[in-house]
Design a protein around this motif. Structure first.
Motif, PDB file in Angstrom:
ATOM      1  N   ALA A 295      15.692  21.182  13.882  1.00 52.62           N
ATOM      2  CA  ALA A 295      15.729  19.716  13.915  1.00 52.62           C
ATOM      3  C   ALA A 295      16.374  19.219  15.204  1.00 52.62           C
ATOM      4  O   ALA A 295      15.912  18.229  15.800  1.00 52.62           O
ATOM      5  CB  ALA A 295      16.474  19.182  12.701  1.00 52.62           C
ATOM      6  N   GLU A 296      17.417  19.885  15.647  1.00 52.62           N
ATOM      7  CA  GLU A 296      18.079  19.488  16.892  1.00 52.62           C
ATOM      8  C   GLU A 296      17.175  19.742  18.094  1.00 52.62           C
ATOM      9  O   GLU A 296      17.101  18.908  19.012  1.00 52.62           O
ATOM     10  CB  GLU A 296      19.388  20.249  17.041  1.00 52.62           C
ATOM     11  CG  GLU A 296      20.117  20.010  18.362  1.00 52.62           C
ATOM     12  CD  GLU A 296      20.415  18.544  18.639  1.00 52.62           C
ATOM     13  OE1 GLU A 296      20.505  18.174  19.832  1.00 52.62           O
ATOM     14  OE2 GLU A 296      20.556  17.756  17.684  1.00 52.62           O
ATOM     15  N   ARG A 297      16.487  20.845  18.103  1.00 47.90           N
ATOM     16  CA  ARG A 297      15.565  21.131  19.208  1.00 47.90           C
ATOM     17  C   ARG A 297      14.409  20.139  19.238  1.00 47.90           C
ATOM     18  O   ARG A 297      13.974  19.709  20.315  1.00 47.90           O
ATOM     19  CB  ARG A 297      15.044  22.562  19.087  1.00 47.90           C
ATOM     20  CG  ARG A 297      16.104  23.629  19.364  1.00 47.90           C
ATOM     21  CD  ARG A 297      15.583  25.011  19.032  1.00 47.90           C
ATOM     22  NE  ARG A 297      14.420  25.378  19.843  1.00 47.90           N
ATOM     23  CZ  ARG A 297      13.662  26.453  19.613  1.00 47.90           C
ATOM     24  NH1 ARG A 297      13.964  27.268  18.593  1.00 47.90           N
ATOM     25  NH2 ARG A 297      12.634  26.729  20.383  1.00 47.90           N
ATOM     26  N   VAL A 298      13.906  19.771  18.081  1.00 46.42           N
ATOM     27  CA  VAL A 298      12.837  18.769  18.017  1.00 46.42           C
ATOM     28  C   VAL A 298      13.343  17.427  18.518  1.00 46.42           C
ATOM     29  O   VAL A 298      12.657  16.718  19.268  1.00 46.42           O
ATOM     30  CB  VAL A 298      12.285  18.661  16.579  1.00 46.42           C
ATOM     31  CG1 VAL A 298      11.415  17.421  16.418  1.00 46.42           C
ATOM     32  CG2 VAL A 298      11.492  19.909  16.218  1.00 46.42           C
TER      33      VAL A 298
ATOM     34  N   ALA B 124       4.509  21.467  22.989  1.00 45.05           N
ATOM     35  CA  ALA B 124       3.589  20.554  22.297  1.00 45.05           C
ATOM     36  C   ALA B 124       4.167  19.146  22.234  1.00 45.05           C
ATOM     37  O   ALA B 124       3.450  18.152  22.428  1.00 45.05           O
ATOM     38  CB  ALA B 124       3.288  21.078  20.898  1.00 45.05           C
ATOM     39  N   ILE B 125       5.461  19.043  21.970  1.00 47.13           N
ATOM     40  CA  ILE B 125       6.103  17.729  21.930  1.00 47.13           C
ATOM     41  C   ILE B 125       6.060  17.074  23.303  1.00 47.13           C
ATOM     42  O   ILE B 125       5.822  15.867  23.428  1.00 47.13           O
ATOM     43  CB  ILE B 125       7.543  17.859  21.411  1.00 47.13           C
ATOM     44  CG1 ILE B 125       7.545  18.266  19.926  1.00 47.13           C
ATOM     45  CG2 ILE B 125       8.306  16.548  21.591  1.00 47.13           C
ATOM     46  CD1 ILE B 125       8.913  18.629  19.387  1.00 47.13           C
ATOM     47  N   ALA B 126       6.257  17.864  24.335  1.00 47.37           N
ATOM     48  CA  ALA B 126       6.173  17.327  25.695  1.00 47.37           C
ATOM     49  C   ALA B 126       4.809  16.717  25.960  1.00 47.37           C
ATOM     50  O   ALA B 126       4.687  15.760  26.738  1.00 47.37           O
ATOM     51  CB  ALA B 126       6.464  18.420  26.714  1.00 47.37           C
ATOM     52  N   GLU B 127       3.772  17.237  25.302  1.00 45.14           N
ATOM     53  CA  GLU B 127       2.417  16.724  25.487  1.00 45.14           C
ATOM     54  C   GLU B 127       2.009  15.704  24.427  1.00 45.14           C
ATOM     55  O   GLU B 127       0.858  15.267  24.402  1.00 45.14           O
ATOM     56  CB  GLU B 127       1.416  17.884  25.511  1.00 45.14           C
ATOM     57  CG  GLU B 127       1.538  18.782  26.730  1.00 45.14           C
ATOM     58  CD  GLU B 127       1.231  18.072  28.040  1.00 45.14           C
ATOM     59  OE1 GLU B 127       0.673  16.953  28.004  1.00 45.14           O
ATOM     60  OE2 GLU B 127       1.557  18.637  29.103  1.00 45.14           O
ATOM     61  N   GLY B 128       2.944  15.339  23.533  1.00 43.67           N
ATOM     62  CA  GLY B 128       2.653  14.241  22.618  1.00 43.67           C
ATOM     63  C   GLY B 128       2.510  14.572  21.154  1.00 43.67           C
ATOM     64  O   GLY B 128       2.061  13.724  20.371  1.00 43.67           O
ATOM     65  N   ALA B 129       2.882  15.785  20.738  1.00 46.30           N
ATOM     66  CA  ALA B 129       2.806  16.118  19.316  1.00 46.30           C
ATOM     67  C   ALA B 129       3.639  15.147  18.494  1.00 46.30           C
ATOM     68  O   ALA B 129       4.776  14.835  18.846  1.00 46.30           O
ATOM     69  CB  ALA B 129       3.301  17.547  19.072  1.00 46.30           C
ATOM     70  N   THR B 130       3.078  14.680  17.400  1.00 44.85           N
ATOM     71  CA  THR B 130       3.838  13.858  16.459  1.00 44.85           C
ATOM     72  C   THR B 130       4.235  14.659  15.223  1.00 44.85           C
ATOM     73  O   THR B 130       5.035  14.196  14.421  1.00 44.85           O
ATOM     74  CB  THR B 130       3.031  12.634  16.009  1.00 44.85           C
ATOM     75  OG1 THR B 130       1.893  13.073  15.245  1.00 44.85           O
ATOM     76  CG2 THR B 130       2.562  11.808  17.198  1.00 44.85           C
ATOM     77  N   MET B 131       3.655  15.861  15.086  1.00 43.37           N
ATOM     78  CA  MET B 131       3.985  16.749  13.969  1.00 43.37           C
ATOM     79  C   MET B 131       3.885  18.175  14.466  1.00 43.37           C
ATOM     80  O   MET B 131       2.901  18.553  15.087  1.00 43.37           O
ATOM     81  CB  MET B 131       3.025  16.533  12.793  1.00 43.37           C
ATOM     82  CG  MET B 131       3.307  17.395  11.576  1.00 43.37           C
ATOM     83  SD  MET B 131       2.067  17.143  10.251  1.00 43.37           S
ATOM     84  CE  MET B 131       2.378  15.423   9.838  1.00 43.37           C
ATOM     85  N   VAL B 132       4.926  18.956  14.234  1.00 46.19           N
ATOM     86  CA  VAL B 132       4.924  20.365  14.635  1.00 46.19           C
ATOM     87  C   VAL B 132       5.044  21.233  13.392  1.00 46.19           C
ATOM     88  O   VAL B 132       5.703  20.864  12.415  1.00 46.19           O
ATOM     89  CB  VAL B 132       6.057  20.681  15.630  1.00 46.19           C
ATOM     90  CG1 VAL B 132       5.788  19.996  16.965  1.00 46.19           C
ATOM     91  CG2 VAL B 132       7.419  20.269  15.094  1.00 46.19           C
TER      92      VAL B 132
END
Length: 238
Positions: free
Chosen positions: A21-24, A219-227
């Motif tokens: 959660a912290e990394r996200v 993936a988050i860097a590229e816009g993921a809203t759910m991992v």
């Protein structure tokens, strides 16, 4: 019911959940494409007792790869609030066993599958949320509609009112470097934006389900809203 989890093992799961959660959170703060990211726990082969630890710790979004496992764990987890997504391929002959137990199907990749789902929903007088899976890595072994065929599929799905699209999903290209991993995620974001602009994606269907334990920060860097996180929390699959 599966074997109970020891106090030590439960504490390890909770600690790993907090770490993820912290990394996200840190990755979403650094991303220029997204502000809020949901964590979906990929629970393939994991017993209900381990999943329950995560649910009780506040992580109430889970994903199953196999319809059989979805069915087997349904009753064991029915007493605790959570949302279950089917994140693995769905065969048309398993649709009847999926609806009513999965609140969202992330792996729609053909009109034949979408039609089968919609026809069954008509009989049940129900709706289901869904993602369209896109094979942005273009690997023969991966499910998903080809990127250049996405527009056609979205056009065909649009009249199926009982399927409520939330966005797009992909399984990224496995790679050892950022340069290998990020392009397939950037492609999914660009496909979403293109088809939102064209109107082929409904205006609410903005979600991007992409990224797993080994690459979710990219993936988050590229816009993921759910991992989709599994091994980072539960360890290697049995």
């Amino acid at each position: 019911m599966s074997e109970p989890v020891s106090a030590h093992e439960a504490e390890q799961i909770r600690s790993k959940l907090d770490d993820v959660a912290e990394r996200v959170r840190a990755a979403s703060e650094a991303s220029k494409h997204v502000d809020r990211v949901q964590i979906l726990l990929a629970t393939k082969t994991q017993p209900a007792s381990k999943i329950r630890v995560a649910l009780e710790h506040g992580f109430t979004l889970i994903g199953e790869n196999r319809v059989q496992e979805l069915n087997e764990k349904f009753d064991d987890l029915a007493d605790i609030p959570h949302e279950t997504h089917l994140i693995g391929p769905l065969q048309r002959n398993k649709v009847n066993h999926t609806l009513g137990q999965a609140s969202c199907i992330q792996s729609i990749d053909s009109m034949k599958l979408a039609t089968k789902i919609h026809n069954r929903l008509e009989l049940l007088d129900q709706t289901v949320e869904a993602f369209v899976q896109v094979n942005t890595s273009r690997e023969d072994t991966k499910s998903g509609v080809a990127p250049e065929q996405l527009g056609e599929l979205l056009t065909e799905i649009a009249p199926l009112e009982r399927i409520r699209l939330r966005g797009l999903m992909t399984i990224g290209l496995p790679g050892s470097t950022e340069a290998e991993v990020r392009p397939s995620y950037a492609d999914l974001r660009n496909l979403r934006d293109t088809h939102l602009d064209s109107g082929l994606l409904p205006e609410h269907a903005t979600e991007l389900s992409m990224g797993m334990s080994n690459d979710f920060e990219l993936a988050i860097a590229e816009g993921a809203t759910m991992v989709r996180i599994g091994s980072s929390v539960f360890g290697a699959r049995a």
